[in-house]
Write a protein that holds these residues in place. Structure first.
Motif, PDB file in Angstrom:
ATOM      1  N   ASN A 303      35.282  43.694  32.641  1.00 19.89           N
ATOM      2  CA  ASN A 303      33.828  43.567  32.805  1.00 19.89           C
ATOM      3  C   ASN A 303      33.089  44.313  31.704  1.00 19.89           C
ATOM      4  N   ALA A 304      33.582  45.519  31.385  1.00 16.29           N
ATOM      5  CA  ALA A 304      32.925  46.320  30.342  1.00 16.29           C
ATOM      6  C   ALA A 304      32.977  45.579  29.007  1.00 16.29           C
ATOM      7  N   ASP A 336      30.672  52.077  29.725  1.00 15.95           N
ATOM      8  CA  ASP A 336      30.567  51.215  28.544  1.00 15.95           C
ATOM      9  C   ASP A 336      29.199  51.383  27.896  1.00 15.95           C
ATOM     10  N   GLY A 340      24.103  46.861  30.355  1.00 16.83           N
ATOM     11  CA  GLY A 340      23.548  47.433  31.576  1.00 16.83           C
ATOM     12  C   GLY A 340      23.320  46.332  32.605  1.00 16.83           C
ATOM     13  N   ILE A 341      22.934  46.723  33.816  1.00 15.39           N
ATOM     14  CA  ILE A 341      22.765  45.736  34.895  1.00 15.39           C
ATOM     15  C   ILE A 341      21.317  45.785  35.378  1.00 15.39           C
ATOM     16  N   VAL A 345      19.850  42.414  39.850  1.00 17.44           N
ATOM     17  CA  VAL A 345      21.259  42.001  39.960  1.00 17.44           C
ATOM     18  C   VAL A 345      22.091  43.087  40.649  1.00 17.44           C
ATOM     19  N   THR A 355      28.440  36.262  40.697  1.00 16.79           N
ATOM     20  CA  THR A 355      28.696  36.402  39.257  1.00 16.79           C
ATOM     21  C   THR A 355      27.465  35.988  38.477  1.00 16.79           C
ATOM     22  N   THR A 356      27.265  36.596  37.316  1.00 14.75           N
ATOM     23  CA  THR A 356      26.198  36.158  36.417  1.00 14.75           C
ATOM     24  C   THR A 356      26.807  35.430  35.227  1.00 14.75           C
ATOM     25  N   GLY A 361      32.967  33.311  35.133  1.00 19.04           N
ATOM     26  CA  GLY A 361      33.224  34.388  36.091  1.00 19.04           C
ATOM     27  C   GLY A 361      33.637  33.843  37.448  1.00 19.04           C
ATOM     28  N   GLY A 363      33.338  36.253  40.161  1.00 17.54           N
ATOM     29  CA  GLY A 363      32.550  37.100  41.057  1.00 17.54           C
ATOM     30  C   GLY A 363      33.384  37.772  42.121  1.00 17.54           C
ATOM     31  N   GLY A 365      36.040  39.991  41.234  1.00 12.81           N
ATOM     32  CA  GLY A 365      36.616  41.243  40.712  1.00 12.81           C
ATOM     33  C   GLY A 365      36.093  42.491  41.389  1.00 12.81           C
ATOM     34  N   LEU A 366      34.781  42.661  41.430  1.00 11.26           N
ATOM     35  CA  LEU A 366      34.242  43.916  41.972  1.00 11.26           C
ATOM     36  C   LEU A 366      34.387  44.004  43.480  1.00 11.26           C
ATOM     37  N   SER A 367      34.272  42.874  44.162  1.00  9.79           N
ATOM     38  CA  SER A 367      34.389  42.965  45.624  1.00  9.79           C
ATOM     39  C   SER A 367      35.820  43.302  46.028  1.00  9.79           C
ATOM     40  N   THR A 390      26.777  50.964  31.333  1.00 11.88           N
ATOM     41  CA  THR A 390      27.106  51.045  32.751  1.00 11.88           C
ATOM     42  C   THR A 390      28.298  51.974  32.928  1.00 11.88           C
TER      43      THR A 390
HETATM   44  P1  ADP Z   1      32.794  38.433  37.438  1.00 14.07           P
HETATM   45  O1  ADP Z   1      33.186  39.413  36.372  1.00 14.07           O
HETATM   46  O2  ADP Z   1      33.784  37.323  37.620  1.00 14.07           O
HETATM   47  O3  ADP Z   1      31.395  37.930  37.283  1.00 14.07           O
HETATM   48  P2  ADP Z   1      32.727  40.750  39.151  1.00 14.07           P
HETATM   49  O4  ADP Z   1      32.750  40.866  40.653  1.00 14.07           O
HETATM   50  O5  ADP Z   1      33.769  41.506  38.426  1.00 14.07           O
HETATM   51  O6  ADP Z   1      32.815  39.206  38.827  1.00 14.07           O
HETATM   52  O7  ADP Z   1      31.297  41.211  38.621  1.00 14.07           O
HETATM   53  C1  ADP Z   1      30.128  40.724  39.226  1.00 14.07           C
HETATM   54  C2  ADP Z   1      28.924  40.855  38.279  1.00 14.07           C
HETATM   55  O8  ADP Z   1      28.617  42.227  38.061  1.00 14.07           O
HETATM   56  C3  ADP Z   1      29.151  40.291  36.901  1.00 14.07           C
HETATM   57  O9  ADP Z   1      28.951  38.901  36.859  1.00 14.07           O
HETATM   58  C4  ADP Z   1      28.108  41.066  36.083  1.00 14.07           C
HETATM   59  O10 ADP Z   1      26.836  40.492  36.213  1.00 14.07           O
HETATM   60  C5  ADP Z   1      28.064  42.401  36.768  1.00 14.07           C
HETATM   61  N1  ADP Z   1      28.835  43.446  36.046  1.00 14.07           N
HETATM   62  C6  ADP Z   1      30.042  43.953  36.421  1.00 14.07           C
HETATM   63  N2  ADP Z   1      30.447  44.907  35.555  1.00 14.07           N
HETATM   64  C7  ADP Z   1      29.488  45.020  34.623  1.00 14.07           C
HETATM   65  C8  ADP Z   1      29.316  45.854  33.463  1.00 14.07           C
HETATM   66  N3  ADP Z   1      30.216  46.770  33.096  1.00 14.07           N
HETATM   67  N4  ADP Z   1      28.170  45.689  32.732  1.00 14.07           N
HETATM   68  C9  ADP Z   1      27.240  44.778  33.103  1.00 14.07           C
HETATM   69  N5  ADP Z   1      27.333  43.980  34.184  1.00 14.07           N
HETATM   70  C10 ADP Z   1      28.449  44.085  34.945  1.00 14.07           C
END
Ligand code: ADP
Length: 401
Positions: A303-304, A336, A340-341, A345, A355-356, A361, A363, A365-367, A390
């Motif tokens: 993600n970074a 990183d 930024g976010i 979002v 996901t953005t 993506g 969406g 990974g983080l969950s 971030t």
């Molecule tokens: P994906 O990477 O597939 O979109 P994730 O669950 O990993 O799914 O991330 C969800 C969203 O969080 C990303 O689409 C992005 O918008 C935001 N995001 C995650 N990590 C970062 C980061 N280091 N910098 C900016 N935005 C981030």
């Protein structure tokens, strides 16, 4: 998955126990004549009053709380699970029905219970207070004398709930595994590339070694060959532990999980012009699943990298850090210098399938990452500033083994 329909009956009156067994045994269907105009031989089976033959319950009978606890222990030992139980509140012996359930749920957190009382001496609210908030969807209440319908339906409900929970857990496990494989997929091409480079290096240096008679030069070349092969071995080992199916918790360094992830993304970092700095400070070991946490780090690092399309820097820090309640812990920070976010979002980034990145993506990974960290009793949090970057902080509790 085959349905688990094992039920424990806990009651000190032999007659009542017999009643349960009778009620929960499938009845032979009764042959009845459909209408008086039809001949007697043309009969139709209608089900008897008990459960159908297809829902055959395995019953375990206990006449005291102590006996019930012993049965649960021996079933667990034999790797068998009990889905549900009926517990008489008033029991002969040292333990009443509620104390028995308390003891059993300490052994097996998943069991579903029906509290059966003849005297209504315990109110539902009292029992709720005793069992606690987190058990509220796992018990029910029944007054004696009960009817067969009540017993059969409660048995049905409770065992079905147990089996549904099991299925959800299984689906969740498969999802985690799929996400892990997707993460491996993301870096696979890079790893292939890196392996190509390693082989080129090995072949080149071997060529040079073969072309010279000078022992000192041969020695130098072989040393480079050895280093390259070691690097390849590390990558393979990390990939193997990473894609392992079963969770494996052990006292381990969080830094080892970080290094495992780092070793898999080298190529991605170079390609994206991202520099990497790790600051590993002395920190205690924690109980952790290294492969799973490597997956979390891999998600955070990828993600970074995505957030720095023009290149930048990742700073990975490991350090000892107390939890908010002062308890001992260890923290990892992945920072990183990316986009930024944005504030609109930010509240959604940990949501499943948010996901953005459009088609690029998932969406997930983080969950999944947060779920893995929480399964360790830890937390995964984020701080961010648009235009500056971030920082994700992964915190794990440290408990002395
Ligand atoms: P994906 O990477 O597939 O979109 P994730 O669950 O990993 O799914 O991330 C969800 C969203 O969080 C990303 O689409 C992005 O918008 C935001 N995001 C995650 N990590 C970062 C980061 N280091 N910098 C900016 N935005 C981030």
């Amino acid at each position: 998955m085959e349905e688990n329909r094992t039920i424990i009956i806990v009651d000190d009156e032999a007659e009542t126990v017999k009643g349960y067994v009778d009620f929960l045994s499938p009845k032979e269907s009764a042959a009845v004549r459909r209408s008086s105009r039809q001949p007697v031989s043309s009969s139709e089976k209608i089900p008897g009053p008990g459960p159908s033959a297809a829902e055959k319950y395995q019953l375990l009978l206990a006449h005291s709380g102590e006996e019930a606890v012993a049965i649960v222990q021996s079933e667990l030992k034999a790797d068998r699970r009990i889905a549900a139980g009926f517990f008489d509140v008033k029991l002969e012996g040292g333990m009443d029905g509620l104390a028995t359930i308390q003891a059993i749920k300490a052994l097996d957190r998943d069991i579903h219970c029906v509290v059966v009382t003849a005297y209504q001496d315990r109110t539902v609210e009292e029992i709720h207070r005793i069992f606690g908030e987190e058990f509220k969807d796992q018990w029910d209440y029944l007054n004696k004398p009960f009817t067969q319908g009540e017993i059969v339906q409660k048995a049905r409900q409770m065992t079905a709930a147990w089996n549904r929970k099991r299925q959800l857990e299984e689906m969740n496990r498969q999802l985690l595994q799929a996400e892990r494989m997707a993460a491996v997929g993301q870096v696979a091409r890079g790893i292939g590339h890196e392996f190509g480079n390693i082989l080129l290096r090995i072949m080149g240096k071997t060529d040079l070694a073969l072309a010279t008679q000078d022992p000192a030069k041969i020695h130098d070349h072989l040393q480079v060959v050895m280093k390259a092969a070691e690097r390849a071995a590390v990558i393979v080992r990390n990939l193997q532990s990473f894609s392992r199916n079963e969770p494996k918790f052990q006292q381990d360094d969080l830094a080892a999980a970080l290094e495992e992830a780092h070793s898999l993304v080298n190529h991605e970092l170079v390609k994206a012009s991202v520099t990497w700095e790790s600051q590993v400070r002395p920190a205690p070991k924690a109980r952790l699943d290294r492969g799973a946490l490597a997956q979390v780090f891999l998600n955070l690092v990828i993600n970074a990298i995505h957030a720095m399309p023009k290149g930048g820097k990742i700073t990975a820090t490991i350090e000892e850090r107390r939890g908010t309640d002062g308890s001992q812990g260890v923290a990892a920070r992945i920072a990183d210098t990316g986009t930024g976010i944005p504030a609109d979002v930010l509240p959604r980034i940990f949501d499943f399938a948010f996901t953005t990145k459009g088609d690029r993506g998932s969406g997930i990974g983080l969950s999944v990452s947060r779920q893995i960290v929480e399964a360790h009793g830890g937390t995964l949090t984020v701080a961010t500033e648009v235009g500056r970057g971030t920082e994700f902080t992964l915190w794990l509790p440290v408990r002395k083994p």
